[in-house]
Design a protein around this motif. Structure first.
Motif, PDB file in Angstrom:
ATOM      1  N   ALA A 111      62.680  28.617  26.214  1.00  0.00           N
ATOM      2  CA  ALA A 111      62.934  27.810  27.407  1.00  0.00           C
ATOM      3  C   ALA A 111      62.835  26.333  27.072  1.00  0.00           C
ATOM      4  CB  ALA A 111      61.929  28.162  28.494  1.00  0.00           C
ATOM      5  N   GLU A 112      63.749  25.538  27.637  1.00  0.00           N
ATOM      6  CA  GLU A 112      63.714  24.099  27.364  1.00  0.00           C
ATOM      7  C   GLU A 112      62.521  23.434  28.039  1.00  0.00           C
ATOM      8  OE1 GLU A 112      67.474  22.250  28.242  1.00  0.00           O
ATOM      9  OE2 GLU A 112      68.455  23.600  26.792  1.00  0.00           O
ATOM     10  N   ASP A 113      62.231  23.866  29.239  1.00  0.00           N
ATOM     11  CA  ASP A 113      61.066  23.335  29.957  1.00  0.00           C
ATOM     12  C   ASP A 113      60.051  24.445  30.142  1.00  0.00           C
ATOM     13  OD1 ASP A 113      61.999  20.679  30.527  1.00  0.00           O
ATOM     14  OD2 ASP A 113      63.424  21.620  31.919  1.00  0.00           O
ATOM     15  N   PRO A 114      59.149  24.592  29.180  1.00  0.00           N
ATOM     16  CA  PRO A 114      58.198  25.702  29.297  1.00  0.00           C
ATOM     17  C   PRO A 114      57.329  25.545  30.548  1.00  0.00           C
ATOM     18  CG  PRO A 114      58.033  24.623  27.148  1.00  0.00           C
ATOM     19  CD  PRO A 114      58.940  23.781  27.988  1.00  0.00           C
ATOM     20  N   MET A 115      57.114  26.655  31.215  1.00  0.00           N
ATOM     21  CA  MET A 115      56.264  26.647  32.408  1.00  0.00           C
ATOM     22  C   MET A 115      54.893  27.205  32.038  1.00  0.00           C
ATOM     23  SD  MET A 115      58.616  28.202  35.437  1.00  0.00           S
ATOM     24  CE  MET A 115      59.483  29.511  34.612  1.00  0.00           C
ATOM     25  N   THR A 116      53.914  26.880  32.870  1.00  0.00           N
ATOM     26  CA  THR A 116      52.628  27.555  32.772  1.00  0.00           C
ATOM     27  C   THR A 116      52.639  28.648  33.826  1.00  0.00           C
ATOM     28  OG1 THR A 116      51.483  25.586  32.016  1.00  0.00           O
ATOM     29  CG2 THR A 116      50.127  27.286  33.030  1.00  0.00           C
ATOM     30  N   ILE A 117      52.479  29.881  33.372  1.00  0.00           N
ATOM     31  CA  ILE A 117      52.560  31.008  34.311  1.00  0.00           C
ATOM     32  C   ILE A 117      51.291  31.840  34.212  1.00  0.00           C
ATOM     33  CG2 ILE A 117      53.851  33.069  34.983  1.00  0.00           C
ATOM     34  CD1 ILE A 117      56.337  31.803  33.713  1.00  0.00           C
ATOM     35  N   LEU A 118      50.635  31.990  35.335  1.00  0.00           N
ATOM     36  CA  LEU A 118      49.419  32.783  35.357  1.00  0.00           C
ATOM     37  C   LEU A 118      49.750  34.197  35.845  1.00  0.00           C
ATOM     38  CD1 LEU A 118      45.990  31.486  36.176  1.00  0.00           C
ATOM     39  CD2 LEU A 118      46.621  33.732  37.021  1.00  0.00           C
ATOM     40  N   VAL A 119      49.354  35.182  35.069  1.00  0.00           N
ATOM     41  CA  VAL A 119      49.628  36.564  35.472  1.00  0.00           C
ATOM     42  C   VAL A 119      48.303  37.244  35.813  1.00  0.00           C
ATOM     43  CG1 VAL A 119      50.826  38.697  34.892  1.00  0.00           C
ATOM     44  CG2 VAL A 119      51.549  36.561  33.817  1.00  0.00           C
ATOM     45  N   ASP A 120      48.222  37.713  37.037  1.00  0.00           N
ATOM     46  CA  ASP A 120      47.019  38.381  37.533  1.00  0.00           C
ATOM     47  C   ASP A 120      47.291  39.872  37.445  1.00  0.00           C
ATOM     48  OD1 ASP A 120      45.487  39.824  39.609  1.00  0.00           O
ATOM     49  OD2 ASP A 120      44.849  37.867  40.354  1.00  0.00           O
ATOM     50  N   TYR A 121      46.679  40.532  36.478  1.00  0.00           N
ATOM     51  CA  TYR A 121      46.954  41.957  36.313  1.00  0.00           C
ATOM     52  C   TYR A 121      45.720  42.684  35.805  1.00  0.00           C
ATOM     53  CZ  TYR A 121      47.720  41.116  31.231  1.00  0.00           C
ATOM     54  OH  TYR A 121      47.586  40.789  29.905  1.00  0.00           O
ATOM     55  N   GLY A 122      45.813  43.994  35.738  1.00  0.00           N
ATOM     56  CA  GLY A 122      44.638  44.771  35.344  1.00  0.00           C
ATOM     57  C   GLY A 122      43.840  45.112  36.592  1.00  0.00           C
ATOM     58  N   GLY A 123      43.085  44.117  37.077  1.00  0.00           N
ATOM     59  CA  GLY A 123      42.348  44.272  38.331  1.00  0.00           C
ATOM     60  C   GLY A 123      41.374  45.436  38.390  1.00  0.00           C
ATOM     61  N   PRO A 124      40.650  45.712  37.282  1.00  0.00           N
ATOM     62  CA  PRO A 124      39.713  46.842  37.339  1.00  0.00           C
ATOM     63  C   PRO A 124      38.517  46.478  38.205  1.00  0.00           C
ATOM     64  CG  PRO A 124      39.346  45.609  35.329  1.00  0.00           C
ATOM     65  CD  PRO A 124      40.544  44.979  36.004  1.00  0.00           C
ATOM     66  N   ASN A 125      37.842  47.474  38.699  1.00  0.00           N
ATOM     67  CA  ASN A 125      36.644  47.236  39.502  1.00  0.00           C
ATOM     68  C   ASN A 125      35.420  47.580  38.670  1.00  0.00           C
ATOM     69  OD1 ASN A 125      38.163  46.493  41.824  1.00  0.00           O
ATOM     70  ND2 ASN A 125      38.647  48.661  42.075  1.00  0.00           N
ATOM     71  N   LYS A 128      33.395  51.020  38.354  1.00  0.00           N
ATOM     72  CA  LYS A 128      34.216  52.153  38.799  1.00  0.00           C
ATOM     73  C   LYS A 128      35.191  52.468  37.676  1.00  0.00           C
ATOM     74  CE  LYS A 128      34.750  50.840  43.642  1.00  0.00           C
ATOM     75  NZ  LYS A 128      35.786  50.693  44.665  1.00  0.00           N
ATOM     76  N   PRO A 129      35.468  53.747  37.471  1.00  0.00           N
ATOM     77  CA  PRO A 129      36.402  54.066  36.393  1.00  0.00           C
ATOM     78  C   PRO A 129      37.810  53.543  36.692  1.00  0.00           C
ATOM     79  CG  PRO A 129      35.750  56.054  37.593  1.00  0.00           C
ATOM     80  CD  PRO A 129      34.937  54.938  38.145  1.00  0.00           C
ATOM     81  N   LEU A 130      38.531  53.246  35.623  1.00  0.00           N
ATOM     82  CA  LEU A 130      39.917  52.809  35.786  1.00  0.00           C
ATOM     83  C   LEU A 130      40.726  53.977  36.313  1.00  0.00           C
ATOM     84  CD1 LEU A 130      40.410  51.074  32.355  1.00  0.00           C
ATOM     85  CD2 LEU A 130      40.279  49.951  34.554  1.00  0.00           C
ATOM     86  N   HIS A 131      41.643  53.709  37.232  1.00  0.00           N
ATOM     87  CA  HIS A 131      42.513  54.793  37.691  1.00  0.00           C
ATOM     88  C   HIS A 131      43.963  54.452  37.424  1.00  0.00           C
ATOM     89  CE1 HIS A 131      43.661  52.515  41.195  1.00  0.00           C
ATOM     90  NE2 HIS A 131      42.388  52.344  41.529  1.00  0.00           N
ATOM     91  N   VAL A 132      44.831  55.374  37.843  1.00  0.00           N
ATOM     92  CA  VAL A 132      46.250  55.241  37.541  1.00  0.00           C
ATOM     93  C   VAL A 132      46.831  53.879  37.891  1.00  0.00           C
ATOM     94  CG1 VAL A 132      48.329  56.622  37.599  1.00  0.00           C
ATOM     95  CG2 VAL A 132      46.245  57.551  38.517  1.00  0.00           C
ATOM     96  N   GLY A 133      46.470  53.378  39.070  1.00  0.00           N
ATOM     97  CA  GLY A 133      47.007  52.091  39.507  1.00  0.00           C
ATOM     98  C   GLY A 133      46.647  50.996  38.526  1.00  0.00           C
ATOM     99  N   HIS A 134      45.446  51.056  37.989  1.00  0.00           N
ATOM    100  CA  HIS A 134      45.025  50.045  37.018  1.00  0.00           C
ATOM    101  C   HIS A 134      45.805  50.177  35.718  1.00  0.00           C
ATOM    102  CE1 HIS A 134      41.226  50.403  39.540  1.00  0.00           C
ATOM    103  NE2 HIS A 134      41.719  49.212  39.802  1.00  0.00           N
ATOM    104  N   MET A 384      52.193  56.555  40.004  1.00  0.00           N
ATOM    105  CA  MET A 384      52.412  57.428  38.858  1.00  0.00           C
ATOM    106  C   MET A 384      52.000  58.833  39.308  1.00  0.00           C
ATOM    107  SD  MET A 384      50.465  56.859  35.285  1.00  0.00           S
ATOM    108  CE  MET A 384      49.605  58.211  34.488  1.00  0.00           C
ATOM    109  N   ASN A 385      52.976  59.711  39.414  1.00  0.00           N
ATOM    110  CA  ASN A 385      52.713  61.052  39.910  1.00  0.00           C
ATOM    111  C   ASN A 385      52.660  62.083  38.792  1.00  0.00           C
ATOM    112  OD1 ASN A 385      52.588  60.453  42.694  1.00  0.00           O
ATOM    113  ND2 ASN A 385      54.833  60.339  42.776  1.00  0.00           N
ATOM    114  N   GLY A 386      52.046  63.207  39.086  1.00  0.00           N
ATOM    115  CA  GLY A 386      52.078  64.333  38.163  1.00  0.00           C
ATOM    116  C   GLY A 386      53.338  65.139  38.400  1.00  0.00           C
TER     117      GLY A 386
END
Ligand code: ARG
Length: 598
Positions: A111-125, A128-134, A384-386
């Protein structure tokens, strides 16, 4: 490097202008009839309307002008007025050599003009064990981040721990019941708290479900947990010290889990880190007249006239003054803007949080927490289904725990790999090597299985299908890379050196499958750019599947190592190097890697 399709559009546009028509009609697209042509232009159809003539009159004229053009091996005007195009082998080869010369980028500019981009992901609690959504959040978020980084943007991943809810009050309450003498519970204690945590991760993992179960049957216990949560949030010293211990122990464990998924975060901030920013934020919302009391709670209206569905007010504080999930997300934006000044913030959660993020984003903009020019994007993913179509459970029927899931897929993969090994005794692997390779392939199976679906869609987690070496799967992609690596190794074993990026060894395609391969390779920069713009890793998957298929057809129809003509062979090796480089760059953006053999 300019995109191939833009070069083609330029030529066709020039021809339209030369024929006396507007330049806007020269737009070229990929052919939707690959049996007839490679690219097409439908501009004559639209131009005919404006010029009140038959479309083919125009397409005939344009085709005539393009007929001598070196870029094309075929320019056909087809009734009622389509232009069907095929690229010349020579032109395509020179584009290939240009891509190869652009080391590591293969024609894809940053990219010619690099942006600063914050990605909020993972979100474990916490605790509590990690689940499918995580799992989905981690896999998709990591890929979104890597695609952005490849495009040259400054990407910051923040795990946004759930470390502020009732689960902490529950843990504190249960710990107090089990170990009442711990200094953390002594309200008069003013000294330092021990450096060592008063529990291990396995204790913590046992305590939480136990306490959670108990609170559902025992009203007084639940009250106590709520009280503990309240006191923690009010800043009770011993509880804050415990929180820190709980976070430390959990985070150590989470890091291990994410490490196994090849997922890495730049920031390990949590909901609790937003707390110091809440009072001033709330005060400002009140002072500016945005927040008002409704039914005792403090809210900000966020509905807009054009809404077709009701968007309820964003609740900032409950009637008892307690903060909520929203409050934390808004206050988190406060420090993110203050400390990182991002051009964009991207959030990955289950799509059921869509309305929630609409409220939060609107509130953030309205109250000035986020400036209008800062992008806010929520990527809501499906379930994510079985195989039974219900949210995924392990074979034992339990809730998905990340380690179990990984183990299950690892085992499946290890079996397949040792099956494979039996067939080729000469290359037998040690058990350790087989295990390591199985892990690499298993991760690709899981990630590709997820990422190859459009994020917003639900999908079926089918271990048998995902681990197959055939079809649209991660292992198939890896198998293709391994195949290329093995040919290159054999080529070197013949005493020949691999061509370098500046050697321009690629020649005009020698057969149809080689040309097909080149046509797919040449779209690389366009695909990556598009996948970034649309934050769509599935587009990358679709591309590498197409590329792997094109390569395998070429491989089956072409003698590479047995080719007698040195220059032709070297040209093939050039194709292979480009193909390998692109596949490897893509899987890296998807968050997995290829072994040397499998
Ligand atoms: N911890 C939340 C959950 O388990 C996900 C957090 C998502 N991120 C956010 N900024 N709200 O559902």
């Amino acid at each position: 490097m300019k995109k191939l399709i833009d070069f083609i559009t330029d030529e066709v546009t020039k021809a339209f202008v030369e024929a006396g028509y507007d330049e806007k009609y020269g737009r070229v697209t990929l052919s939707n009839r690959p049996d007839l042509c490679e690219y097409q232009c439908n501009g004559a159809m639209a131009a005919a309307k404006e010029n009140h003539c038959a479309p083919f009159v125009i397409s005939d004229k344009v085709a005539e002008i393009l007929s001598g053009n070196e870029m094309f091996s075929m320019v056909e005007s087809v009734k009622p007025g389509f232009l069907n195009l095929k690229l010349s082998e020579g032109y395509l080869a020179s584009y290939m050599n240009g891509m190869q010369e652009d080391e590591g980028r293969f024609g894809c500019d940053k990219a010619e003009d690099p942006m600063t981009i914050l990605v909020d992901y993972g979100g474990p609690n916490i605790a509590k064990p990690l689940h499918v959504g995580h799992l989905r959040s981690a896999i998709i978020g990591e890929s979104v981040k890597r695609i952005g980084a490849y495009m040259g943007h400054h990407m910051i991943g923040d795990v946004h721990l759930g470390d502020w809810g009732l689960q902490l009050g529950l843990i504190i309450t249960e710990l107090k019941a089990r170990k009442p003498k711990l200094t953390y519970f002594d309200e008069n204690y003013e000294g330092e708290y021990p450096a060592e945590a008063p529990f291990t991760i396995s204790e913590l993992e046992e305590i939480y479900p136990y306490a959670s179960g108990k609170s559902k049957k025992d009203e007084a216990y639940k009250e106590a947990a709520m009280q503990a949560t309240y006191e923690l949030q009010q800043g009770r010293r011993g509880y804050r010290a415990l929180l820190e211990q709980i976070i430390n122990v959990s985070v150590t464990d989470l890091k291990k889990n994410y490490e196994n998924l090849n997922v890495h975060f730049e920031l390990w901030k949590g909901e609790s880190d937003a707390q110091p920013y809440i009072p001033a934020m709330v005060q400002k919302m009140k002072d500016d007249g945005f927040a008002y009391i409704s039914d005792g709670a403090l809210v900000v209206d966020v509905k807009e006239e054009t809404d077709t569905k009701e968007v309820p007010p964003c609740m900032i504080l409950k009637s008892d003054g307690a903060s909520l999930y929203n409050t934390t997300d808004l206050a988190t934006m406060v420090w993110r803007v203050q400390d990182y000044n991002p051009d964009m913030m991207i959030y990955l959660t289950d799509k059921r949080q869509e309305l929630y993020f609409t409220q939060v984003f609107r509130c953030a903009r309205k109250t000035g927490i986020v400036r209008p020019e800062v992008g806010l994007k929520h990527i809501g993913f499906g379930t994510m289904n079985g195989k039974d179509g219900k949210p995924f459970k392990t074979r034992q029927g339990g809730v998905m725990r990340l380690e179990y899931l990984l183990n299950e897929v690892n085992e499946e993969m290890q079996e397949k790999i040792s099956e494979n090994q039996k067939a080729k005794e000469d290359l037998a692997m040690t058990p350790e090597e087989a295990e390591k390779i199985a892990k690499t392939v298993a991760l690709a199976a899981i990630k590709y299985g997820d990422l190859s679906n459009q994020a917003s869609k639900d999908y079926i987690f089918d271990i048998d299908r995902f681990t197959s070496f055939e079809g649209n799967t991660g292992p198939y992609i890896l198998y293709t890379i391994v195949r290329i690596k093995s040919i290159l190794t054999k080529y070197e074993a013949l005493g020949k050196t691999l061509p370098g990026p500046k050697d321009h060894v690629i020649r005009p395609a020698h057969n149809a499958s080689e040309k097909d391969l080149m046509l797919v390779l040449s779209r690389y920069n366009a695909v990556i750019e598009n996948a970034f713009e649309e934050t769509a890793p599935h587009k990358l998957c679709a591309y590498i599947y197409e590329l792997a298929n094109a390569f395998n057809s070429f491989y089956h129809e072409t003698k590479i190592l047995a080719e007698a003509d040195e220059e032709t062979q070297r040209a093939y090796i050039g194709d292979l190097l480009l193909c390998k480089g692109i596949l490897e760059a893509c899987i890296d953006m998807l968050g997995f890697e290829a072994p040397d053999r499998m």
